[in-house]
Design a protein around this motif. Structure first.
Motif, mmCIF file in Angstrom:
data_model
loop_
_atom_site.group_PDB
_atom_site.id
_atom_site.type_symbol
_atom_site.label_atom_id
_atom_site.label_comp_id
_atom_site.label_asym_id
_atom_site.label_seq_id
_atom_site.Cartn_x
_atom_site.Cartn_y
_atom_site.Cartn_z
ATOM 1 N N TYR A 134 27.963 99.899 5.859
ATOM 2 C CA TYR A 134 28.403 98.616 5.330
ATOM 3 C C TYR A 134 28.066 97.507 6.321
ATOM 4 N N SER A 135 27.950 96.303 5.792
ATOM 5 C CA SER A 135 27.784 95.111 6.613
ATOM 6 C C SER A 135 28.687 94.028 6.026
ATOM 7 N N LEU A 136 29.688 93.629 6.782
ATOM 8 C CA LEU A 136 30.621 92.582 6.369
ATOM 9 C C LEU A 136 30.171 91.288 7.033
ATOM 10 N N ILE A 137 29.945 90.254 6.238
ATOM 11 C CA ILE A 137 29.426 88.983 6.741
ATOM 12 C C ILE A 137 30.352 87.858 6.287
ATOM 13 N N LYS A 138 30.678 86.975 7.234
ATOM 14 C CA LYS A 138 31.534 85.834 6.919
ATOM 15 C C LYS A 138 30.994 84.604 7.622
ATOM 16 N N GLU A 139 30.919 83.493 6.897
ATOM 17 C CA GLU A 139 30.468 82.226 7.458
ATOM 18 C C GLU A 139 31.393 81.119 6.965
ATOM 19 N N PHE A 146 34.203 72.908 4.600
ATOM 20 C CA PHE A 146 33.560 72.462 3.373
ATOM 21 C C PHE A 146 32.851 73.598 2.648
ATOM 22 N N LYS A 147 32.688 74.742 3.339
ATOM 23 C CA LYS A 147 32.015 75.862 2.682
ATOM 24 C C LYS A 147 32.393 77.161 3.377
ATOM 25 N N THR A 148 32.679 78.194 2.595
ATOM 26 C CA THR A 148 32.965 79.520 3.122
ATOM 27 C C THR A 148 32.157 80.536 2.321
ATOM 28 N N GLU A 149 31.500 81.446 3.032
ATOM 29 C CA GLU A 149 30.772 82.534 2.386
ATOM 30 C C GLU A 149 31.261 83.852 2.973
ATOM 31 N N TYR A 150 31.486 84.824 2.104
ATOM 32 C CA TYR A 150 32.061 86.099 2.499
ATOM 33 C C TYR A 150 31.366 87.157 1.672
ATOM 34 N N SER A 151 30.739 88.126 2.319
ATOM 35 C CA SER A 151 30.063 89.162 1.538
ATOM 36 C C SER A 151 30.184 90.519 2.223
ATOM 37 N N LEU A 152 30.075 91.532 1.412
ATOM 38 C CA LEU A 152 30.064 92.908 1.878
ATOM 39 C C LEU A 152 28.840 93.553 1.245
ATOM 40 N N GLN A 153 28.006 94.149 2.097
ATOM 41 C CA GLN A 153 26.824 94.841 1.600
ATOM 42 C C GLN A 153 26.935 96.311 1.973
ATOM 43 N N GLN A 163 22.534 96.469 -0.663
ATOM 44 C CA GLN A 163 22.962 95.874 -1.926
ATOM 45 C C GLN A 163 24.323 95.222 -1.736
ATOM 46 N N ARG A 164 24.468 94.072 -2.348
ATOM 47 C CA ARG A 164 25.720 93.330 -2.257
ATOM 48 C C ARG A 164 26.807 94.041 -3.055
ATOM 49 N N PHE A 165 27.978 94.211 -2.435
ATOM 50 C CA PHE A 165 29.135 94.762 -3.138
ATOM 51 C C PHE A 165 29.741 93.633 -3.962
ATOM 52 N N ASN A 166 29.824 93.816 -5.264
ATOM 53 C CA ASN A 166 30.270 92.746 -6.155
ATOM 54 C C ASN A 166 31.717 92.874 -6.600
ATOM 55 N N GLY A 167 32.419 93.851 -6.086
ATOM 56 C CA GLY A 167 33.810 94.032 -6.476
ATOM 57 C C GLY A 167 34.759 93.175 -5.653
#
Length: 153
Positions: free
Chosen positions: A94-99, A114-121, A129-133
């Motif tokens: 897994y790769s957890l990414i937060k900005e 003003f902007k937050t991005e959070y993803s788990l791949q 592949q991006r985890f969409n759950g």
């Protein structure tokens, strides 16, 4: 859960981009150092990444971003605080990414997000592949399982 590497960008006392790779071949990683050199900030980084809460204190009065980097900014500039944690869990990578991006304000305490991005791949068949759950639920299940598997007897 086995943490393989961590990337920290402009988080608290960490200026710029810091990369840390862990030896996970049966070795224990020990974090040590003098007072004021970032041990607590490192732990707070994990708390922020996994739970969204970067502070241990009741006042929660410290900004998330590096003050020295922030002081070099001027009106109209943005500041980015980011992190990445690469880990394995139950045989899956897994790769957890937060900005988080902040608008500059003369007083750092008035800087607003003003902007937050959070993803788990996750790595599936040699492809990220991006985890969409539900990411927080997925992460909490990993952390909870880690706590159960590593609980003292």
């Amino acid at each position: 859960m086995i943490i393989n590497s961590v990337t920290i960008e402009n988080f608290r006392c960490y200026s710029g981009i810091s990369n840390i790779n862990f030896n996970n071949k049966g070795k224990i990683t020990l974090i040590y150092g003098d007072s004021g050199f970032g041990k607590s900030s490192f732990l707070q980084f994990f708390r922020w990444m996994f739970y969204g809460d970067p502070d241990f204190g009741k006042d929660n009065d410290k900004p998330l971003f590096n003050i020295a980097d922030y002081s070099k900014k001027k009106p109209g500039d943005k500041i980015k605080v980011a992190g990445k944690i690469d880990f394995d869990h139950l045989g899956v990578k897994y790769s957890l990414i937060k900005e988080v991006y902040y608008d500059y304000a003369i007083n750092p305490n008035n800087a607003r997000v003003f902007k937050t991005e959070y993803s788990l791949q996750h790595l599936i068949n040699d492809s990220w592949q991006r985890f969409n759950g539900d990411i927080p639920n997925k992460i909490n299940n990993h952390v909870l399982l880690f706590k159960i598997l590593h609980a003292p007897p």
